[in-house]
Design an enzyme around this catalytic site. Structure first.
Site, PDB file in Angstrom:
ATOM      1  N   SER A   1      34.049  42.921  42.138  1.00  0.00           N
ATOM      2  CA  SER A   1      33.222  43.773  42.994  1.00  0.00           C
ATOM      3  C   SER A   1      31.745  43.411  42.840  1.00  0.00           C
ATOM      4  O   SER A   1      31.367  42.264  43.060  1.00  0.00           O
ATOM      5  CB  SER A   1      33.503  45.242  42.664  1.00  0.00           C
TER       6      SER A   1
ATOM      7  N   ASP B   1      39.334  45.888  46.790  1.00  0.00           N
ATOM      8  CA  ASP B   1      38.558  45.933  45.549  1.00  0.00           C
ATOM      9  C   ASP B   1      39.362  45.511  44.312  1.00  0.00           C
ATOM     10  O   ASP B   1      40.412  46.077  44.002  1.00  0.00           O
ATOM     11  CB  ASP B   1      38.037  47.358  45.351  1.00  0.00           C
TER      12      ASP B   1
END
Length: 255
Positions: free
Chosen positions: A38, A150
């Site tokens: 991320s 993610d």
């Protein structure tokens, strides 16, 4: 000795990684392998491309995921991050893992398989965006027949994929969870719940680190607190300067 660094996800708190890198750079610590999830994947990619920590900070101050999105309005998510791809390509125009000066691994979650996926080759920007795509909020990234979101869901601190490539691995984690949480808002409650949910896979990764850097009290900053970039950066920088010394980055000092 080959040094590697793994950078966790954490939204705006990921700017703390830049402070950590700057402090280590001033100590003469250089990394030859990097990984990230991320926000950590953005910082790790810029570092692997050859930008100095100071240069990465200047880029990060103006690189806001939430200023770089456009509405998607589909079942898969509210926003697409086409703007973020454009920003990444601006600063890393070759847009390929082969253009990096050191090897990089980007962690994302393969929604179809329900497992972590580590990007190490091919196009760079889509891999980073996939790693940053919070489910339901951002549109997943379609790539090679799979849908990616993610990486924090499955590996928020990607030490595993670089462990065998390095003699010494440093983990930089920006999601420290304090024990004095005060639930004052639904947003804060949701954010803390997410941090707690991903903490399990972080604990496993932590055990694989030779050195673990975790600036305290980071949960006082929202993952969306872009206006706090200087303060977040200073937290990572000062904590690292005050608590670590160059001689610790040797195999004989593993923790």
């Amino acid at each position: 000795m080959k040094l590697g660094i793994a950078l966790s996800g954490g939204g705006a708190r990921g700017i703390a990684h830049i402070g950590v890198l700057k402090a280590l750079d001033e100590m003469g610590v250089k990394f030859s392998v990097a990984s990230g999830t991320s926000a950590g994947s953005i910082v790790a990619a810029l570092y692997a491309y050859g930008y100095s920590p100071a240069e990465i900070y200047e880029i990060a101050k103006h690189l806001s995921v939430f200023k770089s999105v456009r509405p998607a309005w589909t079942w898969a998510g509210l926003f697409k991050m086409d703007g973020l791809i454009a920003l990444l390509k601006k600063h890393m125009p070759e847009n390929n893992f082969n253009a990096l000066k050191i090897p990089l691994t980007v962690a994302a979650t393969d929604m179809r398989k329900g497992t972590v996926h580590y990007f190490t080759q091919g196009e760079l920007a889509p891999a980073i965006v996939a790693s940053c795509s919070i489910p339901a909020f951002f549109h997943p990234v379609a790539h090679n027949g799979s849908l990616y979101v993610d990486g924090g869901l499955t590996d928020n601190l990607p030490v595993l994929p670089i462990r065998d490539q390095c003699d010494f691995v440093v983990g930089s984690h920006c999601n420290h969870i304090n024990s004095d949480f005060d639930a004052r808002s639904l947003k804060g409650l949701i954010e803390r719940s997410l941090l707690m949910a991903i903490s399990a896979n972080t604990l496993v990764s932590r055990q694989m680190c030779d050195l673990f850097i975790e600036p305290p009290h980071m949960d006082r900053f929202s993952s969306l607190a872009r206006g706090k970039s200087k303060e977040i950066f200073e937290c990572g920088y000062e904590f690292t300067k005050q608590n670590f010394m160059p001689h610790q980055f040797q195999k004989s000092n593993t923790v």
